[in-house]
Design an enzyme around this catalytic site. Structure first.
Site, PDB file in Angstrom:
ATOM      1  N   HIS A 142       0.845  -1.201   0.000  1.00 27.80           N
ATOM      2  CA  HIS A 142       0.000   0.000   0.000  1.00 27.80           C
ATOM      3  C   HIS A 142       0.879   1.250   0.000  1.00 27.80           C
ATOM      4  O   HIS A 142       0.687   2.150  -0.811  1.00 27.80           O
ATOM      5  CB  HIS A 142      -0.934  -0.010   1.206  1.00 27.80           C
ATOM      6  N   ASP A 193       7.073  21.741 -26.293  1.00 24.95           N
ATOM      7  CA  ASP A 193       7.003  20.387 -25.725  1.00 24.95           C
ATOM      8  C   ASP A 193       7.996  20.371 -24.574  1.00 24.95           C
ATOM      9  O   ASP A 193       8.590  21.389 -24.234  1.00 24.95           O
ATOM     10  CB  ASP A 193       7.375  19.333 -26.781  1.00 24.95           C
ATOM     11  N   TRP A 199       6.742   0.052   4.125  1.00 21.59           N
ATOM     12  CA  TRP A 199       7.343   0.756   2.978  1.00 21.59           C
ATOM     13  C   TRP A 199       8.671   1.402   3.352  1.00 21.59           C
ATOM     14  O   TRP A 199       9.441   1.807   2.496  1.00 21.59           O
ATOM     15  CB  TRP A 199       6.380   1.789   2.401  1.00 21.59           C
ATOM     16  N   SER A 254      13.268   6.455 -13.244  1.00 21.56           N
ATOM     17  CA  SER A 254      12.155   7.116 -13.924  1.00 21.56           C
ATOM     18  C   SER A 254      11.964   8.535 -13.403  1.00 21.56           C
ATOM     19  O   SER A 254      11.867   9.485 -14.177  1.00 21.56           O
ATOM     20  CB  SER A 254      10.882   6.296 -13.719  1.00 21.56           C
ATOM     21  N   SER A 255      11.950   8.691 -12.075  1.00 19.76           N
ATOM     22  CA  SER A 255      11.645  10.033 -11.571  1.00 19.76           C
ATOM     23  C   SER A 255      12.846  10.972 -11.705  1.00 19.76           C
ATOM     24  O   SER A 255      12.666  12.178 -11.892  1.00 19.76           O
ATOM     25  CB  SER A 255      11.124   9.994 -10.135  1.00 19.76           C
ATOM     26  N   HIS A 293      12.459  12.213   4.107  1.00 17.56           N
ATOM     27  CA  HIS A 293      11.772  13.447   4.449  1.00 17.56           C
ATOM     28  C   HIS A 293      11.617  14.395   3.269  1.00 17.56           C
ATOM     29  O   HIS A 293      10.517  14.864   3.020  1.00 17.56           O
ATOM     30  CB  HIS A 293      12.320  14.151   5.687  1.00 17.56           C
ATOM     31  N   GLU A 341      11.326  13.470   0.383  1.00 22.24           N
ATOM     32  CA  GLU A 341      10.306  12.773  -0.409  1.00 22.24           C
ATOM     33  C   GLU A 341       8.892  13.250  -0.040  1.00 22.24           C
ATOM     34  O   GLU A 341       8.043  13.426  -0.903  1.00 22.24           O
ATOM     35  CB  GLU A 341      10.436  11.261  -0.188  1.00 22.24           C
ATOM     36  N   TYR A 368       8.038  16.124   0.881  1.00 22.78           N
ATOM     37  CA  TYR A 368       7.778  17.415   0.242  1.00 22.78           C
ATOM     38  C   TYR A 368       7.691  17.274  -1.266  1.00 22.78           C
ATOM     39  O   TYR A 368       7.004  18.050  -1.928  1.00 22.78           O
ATOM     40  CB  TYR A 368       8.842  18.427   0.669  1.00 22.78           C
ATOM     41  N   SER A 428      -2.292  26.975  -5.456  1.00 23.13           N
ATOM     42  CA  SER A 428      -1.967  28.385  -5.679  1.00 23.13           C
ATOM     43  C   SER A 428      -2.436  28.868  -7.041  1.00 23.13           C
ATOM     44  O   SER A 428      -2.483  30.075  -7.291  1.00 23.13           O
ATOM     45  CB  SER A 428      -0.446  28.595  -5.570  1.00 23.13           C
ATOM     46  N   HIS A 435      13.830  13.490  12.735  1.00 20.85           N
ATOM     47  CA  HIS A 435      12.607  13.534  13.555  1.00 20.85           C
ATOM     48  C   HIS A 435      11.761  12.279  13.361  1.00 20.85           C
ATOM     49  O   HIS A 435      10.795  12.067  14.085  1.00 20.85           O
ATOM     50  CB  HIS A 435      11.788  14.822  13.327  1.00 20.85           C
ATOM     51  N   HIS A 436      12.125  11.458  12.372  1.00 19.74           N
ATOM     52  CA  HIS A 436      11.468  10.152  12.242  1.00 19.74           C
ATOM     53  C   HIS A 436      12.112   9.129  13.171  1.00 19.74           C
ATOM     54  O   HIS A 436      11.685   7.981  13.205  1.00 19.74           O
ATOM     55  CB  HIS A 436      11.578   9.647  10.801  1.00 19.74           C
ATOM     56  N   THR A 468       5.486  26.907   6.050  1.00 26.23           N
ATOM     57  CA  THR A 468       4.208  26.253   5.738  1.00 26.23           C
ATOM     58  C   THR A 468       3.055  27.154   6.148  1.00 26.23           C
ATOM     59  O   THR A 468       2.069  27.293   5.422  1.00 26.23           O
ATOM     60  CB  THR A 468       4.109  24.893   6.461  1.00 26.23           C
ATOM     61  N   LYS A 472       2.401  29.859   3.629  1.00 25.61           N
ATOM     62  CA  LYS A 472       1.610  29.413   2.480  1.00 25.61           C
ATOM     63  C   LYS A 472       0.116  29.446   2.813  1.00 25.61           C
ATOM     64  O   LYS A 472      -0.687  29.981   2.062  1.00 25.61           O
ATOM     65  CB  LYS A 472       2.023  28.006   2.047  1.00 25.61           C
ATOM     66  N   ARG A 529       0.923   1.302  15.062  1.00 22.49           N
ATOM     67  CA  ARG A 529       0.611   1.102  13.654  1.00 22.49           C
ATOM     68  C   ARG A 529       1.107  -0.278  13.218  1.00 22.49           C
ATOM     69  O   ARG A 529       1.838  -0.934  13.936  1.00 22.49           O
ATOM     70  CB  ARG A 529       1.247   2.206  12.815  1.00 22.49           C
TER      71      ARG A 529
END
Lengths: 377, 529
Positions: free
Chosen positions: B80, B109, B145, B173-174, B257, B259, B261, B272, B306-307, B332, B335, B454
């Protein structure tokens, strides 16, 4: 006095209701640290609520009053440096206000010096080992809930998945230092009532400490995913007065002597099988399954398994020492001779294994285990 | 600008797709075709990843094991997470970038069209690799994950290697997609479009692309070390060999982390664009929005631990990462305040994209609040690895990243297809989605605070009620997305033709083109004043 009794009449049902409500907030716990944590949690929560009211209030006001359908005409402004600086600076100041108490609590939490009791906590897949470093006591603590409850075959107890076979016993009003590590993968020893969550990491020993203020049973669990039975390794701590604690220590030393004596007794096939099934379900079934079918290729099947229907010595050695680089643990350090003999006998006779490899010994006595142990040394 | 459009029209009728049928899609180098493929891929995978989530929720409906074994449950949480992060949100955002960036900066293009084709077609290969693990003998990846060592190395099932190579491919790819985006934005902007005139969506993607290039190789390093540990006798993460399991977490979260964002910044960009259009106002504080996005991106590199507050990192490190994490609340906040400032005294129209955008602002902010709570280290000791964290990141990713994508589809689908959808159907989709997602994820806050960890397939009886509610909400949420699919299909097939501007007071180059835009656009660059 009448107002008091009427107040009581109103309050009682309210309180009963509140008691039956599911818990929705963090526990305040029974240590100073856990209460400090709770206070920090509530403070930051309230700050968030206040900011939320302001921000969501502004959005709501806009939604109601600045609708085109209500004839609102768009204003032309799209910049205001003063405002931008204000809403950069104000949150920053709020954060500083929050960081000060958080830092203070954190520094006090990390001070594990001058402990009265030292307990080493070792995570295993999927149980905990507790070792009283100063008393020479060591035991494993694993889930007490029977498999039949988990598989919905019988009604679930009130302490479903909470209870263990042997809780950790500690004295109140003493500084207890926990030295947390792991034997295999990463676990996390979490006891909400003490405000302790410490990852149990192989190769590391990390400290945590608690001074418990009230006697009682406290429930926690493993918090870091550690494999299939991560959800089934609870933590239970029984906090008692110092007198009771000393009595308990003494009883543990006596039990150790008795278990050593039991290694010499001869058991019948029925005794071994009954004890074996119980112990197998508790210690082996999460990988090798109650049906003995395992989960190949990682966890081999024991039903008609090569080792289990082969020579007994090889199987005893494997169970005692484990298999390096796999999830098969060295159970010699975890279980006593009687339990090991029972489990091995059970495995050699259950699931139709009694009809295969008949030339090998099928019944294992505690004395066989004892002999294998001394041979290993 | 209209001249430019006319010009491109002249060439267009002999400039359609070069191939017909499947070959058109396999060989296409057209940014619109590739954008469409990314978006369809993401939509299909949303249902695959969603099905995994529903297996999880179904198992958690009641205490006890009813549907799957604990090991299969762990495979579901792993798949998942991997599918939603790498095969739904990231491809969908890249699809939006492919469609929109050339249209919004007046480019003909993407700058590297063949690379673009390859970036997309790697995805199905990666999917085949990782998806096959559910069908081959033995368990699939079953360690979450985040695949922490040594659970994923010494103790990982053989299928872990499939996941490692799939992650390599996804990273490839990315990274290629991001290189393409950066090159396009730097080189193919229409004359007159300076950086500070770019639409915010383009800005957020530019910054995101840099983040991807910076951290995907780090993830590739992590999985390569795993592969070495598993097969070539190294001990990077093996304590017994002098390695360090905690180092895995440092490397993983140094990727992980930023990731987060990567997943959310393009959504910020979409919001926006949408809020100004439906407030009939220009975006409030454009410059501060750009600076805030850049600050978030820079800060994202110094908050990773912080993780890991409970892993026993030193006190000084805990303090440092607590302060930097709290600091993220500042940009944040800017925004959010600027979005509210844009709505303030506007003339608001609540058409479907605006509904999703406003819900985004409110619900994402709730996720931000729980994020702020999680930054307080002592409190984090109680929150870490509980459903409180699950609630937190689902609030920023579902009504955050996913709503950003849905907002974009509702905003630009009429442009892409030339047809307007049924607003009634869109409103149904919106309300069903908003109600069900709150039903699913809000109770998880309570579960976490009350002590539910979890990634567990079964739980103590005290957690029963809220789990049942969450499961009902999750199934409602899943079914509601069928409305979304039906809406897209029916619009493309038989929607009412729409105008080039589509929305009242829409702004930007894409709205100067016809709806749908011709196969090739801006062959002669427009001029931006």
């Amino acid at each position: 006095m009448r107002w008091r009794s009427s107040l009581f009449l109103i309050l009682t049902p309210l309180l009963t209701f509140a008691e039956q409500m599911p818990t929705i907030n963090m526990t305040q716990g029974v240590t100073k640290v856990s209460r400090d944590i709770y206070d920090l949690h509530m403070t930051i929560f309230l700050i968030c609520c206040v900011i939320g009211v302001i921000v969501f209030g502004a959005i709501l006001y806009s939604i109601i009053h600045h609708r085109k359908s209500k004839g609102a005409v768009a204003a032309d402004f799209h910049e205001n440096a003063t405002l931008e600086f204000a809403w950069t600076l104000i949150p920053f100041l709020i954060l500083i206000v929050m960081a000060v108490p958080a830092t203070r609590v954190l520094v006090s939490m990390r001070d594990a010096s001058k402990p009265d009791v030292n307990i080493k906590v070792v995570g295993y897949q999927w149980k905990w080992q507790y070792e009283y470093l100063d008393q020479g006591i060591s035991f494993f603590s694993s889930l007490a809930t029977p498999l039949d409850q988990i598989h919905n075959k019988i009604k679930k107890n009130k302490d479903y998945l909470l209870d263990v076979d042997k809780p950790l016993v500690v004295p109140i009003h003493k500084k207890i230092r926990f030295l947390v590590t792991s034997n295999d993968v990463i676990h996390s020893w979490w006891m909400p009532a003490f405000g302790i969550k410490r990852d149990a990491i192989p190769g590391y020993i990390h400290e945590a400490w608690a001074v418990i203020e009230q006697p009682g049973m406290y429930y926690g669990r493993c918090a870091e995913l550690c494999g299939a039975d991560h959800g089934f390794m609870p933590v239970v701590v029984k906090a008692v007065t110092e007198v009771e604690y000393k009595k308990w220590i003494k009883s543990q030393h006596e039990a150790k002597k008795q278990s050593a004596a039991a290694s010499n007794k001869k058991m019948t096939q029925d005794e071994l099988m009954a004890e074996g099934k119980k112990a197998y379900d508790a210690h082996c079934a999460s990988c090798h399954k109650a049906t003995g079918e395992g989960m190949p290729p990682v966890f081999p099947a024991l039903k008609n398994g090569l080792i289990v229907v082969g020579p007994a010595d090889a199987q005893i050695k494997l169970v005692l020492n484990g298999v390096k680089g796999t999830a098969m643990q060295a159970f010699g350090a975890q279980l006593d001779d009687v339990t090991l003999a029972a489990i091995i006998t059970y495995e050699r006779n259950a699931w139709g294994n009694d009809n295969i490899g008949k030339k090998y010994k099928k019944m294992i006595q505690p004395s066989d285990i004892k002999a294998a142990r001394s041979e290993g040394k | 600008m209209s001249d430019a459009v006319m010009d491109s029209h002249d060439h267009d009728h002999h400039h359609g797709p070069a191939h017909k049928g499947f070959k058109r899609w396999l060989f296409t180098t057209n940014h619109k075709d590739i954008g469409t493929m990314y978006l369809i891929f993401a939509l299909v995978m949303l249902f695959v990843g969603g099905a995994f989530a529903l297996v999880i929720r179904a198992e958690l409906f009641m205490p006890g094991l009813q549907i799957v074994s604990p090991d299969y449950f762990n495979q579901m949480t792993t798949m998942h997470g991997l599918v939603m992060v790498f095969m739904v949100i990231m491809p969908a955002m890249t699809g939006l970038a492919n469609w929109q960036i050339p249209l919004m900066i007046g480019a003909p293009d993407m700058a590297l069209p063949r690379l673009n084709n390859w970036s997309f077609w790697i995805l199905p290969i990666a999917l085949a690799l990782i998806g096959s693990t559910l069908f081959i003998d033995g368990p699939g990846p079953n360690f979450g994950w985040t695949f922490y060592a040594p659970l994923s190395t010494t103790y990982g099932p053989p299928s872990t290697d499939y996941m490692i190579f799939a992650i390599h491919l996804l990273g490839l790819s990315s990274i290629m997609g991001s290189i393409n985006i950066i090159v396009t934005i730097f080189n193919l902007r229409a004359p007159g479009m300076t950086l500070m005139k770019m639409p915010i969506f383009v800005w957020t993607w530019l910054i995101t692309a840099f983040l991807i290039i910076a951290v995907m190789p780090v993830l590739a390093g992590a999985v390569t070390m795993m592969l070495m540990d598993r097969h070539f006798g190294t001990a990077f993460f093996e304590a017994g060999g002098g390695g360090d399991p905690v180092m895995f977490q440092h490397i993983f979260w140094f990727f992980g982390h930023p990731e987060v964002y990567i997943l959310i910044l393009p959504a910020f960009g979409v919001i926006s664009e949408v809020i100004p259009t439906f407030s009939s106002k220009k975006i409030f504080g454009y410059r501060f929005m750009v600076y805030a996005t850049a600050s978030i991106a820079i800060l994202s590199f110094v908050v990773w631990a912080h993780h890991m507050f409970t892993t026993g990192i030193p006190l000084a490190a805990e303090l440092f990462f607590m302060y930097t994490t709290m600091l993220i609340a500042v940009p944040t906040g800017i925004k959010v305040f600027n979005w509210v400032g844009t709505m303030w005294r506007g003339a608001l129209r609540f058409e479907p994209p605006m509904l999703f955008a406003v819900a985004f602002v409110i619900l994402f902010t709730i996720g931000g609040f729980s994020g702020l709570m999680l930054s307080i280290v002592p409190a984090d000791y109680q929150y870490q690895d509980t459903y409180f964290v699950v609630a937190h990141f689902h609030y920023v990713l579902v009504p955050g990243a996913l709503f950003g994508i849905m907002t974009a589809v509702y905003y630009w689908l009429p442009k892409w297809s030339g047809k307007m959808y049924s607003h009634k159907l869109a409103n149904w989709h919106f309300w069903l989605t908003v109600i069900s997602l709150n039903l699913t994820f809000f109770p998880m806050h309570f579960l976490g605070l009350a002590g539910m960890p979890r990634r567990i397939p079964d739980y103590a009886l005290q957690f029963t009620n809220f789990n049942a509610v969450a499961t009902v909400g999750a199934f409602m949420f899943g079914l509601s997305q069928l409305v979304f699919v039906w809406l897209i299909i029916s619009t493309v097939r038989s929607g009412k033709p729409t105008t080039p501007e589509v929305w009242e007071s829409s702004h930007g180059l894409e709205w100067t083109l016809p709806s749908p835009p011709p196969y090739h656009t801006f062959e002669t660059p427009p001029h931006v004043e």
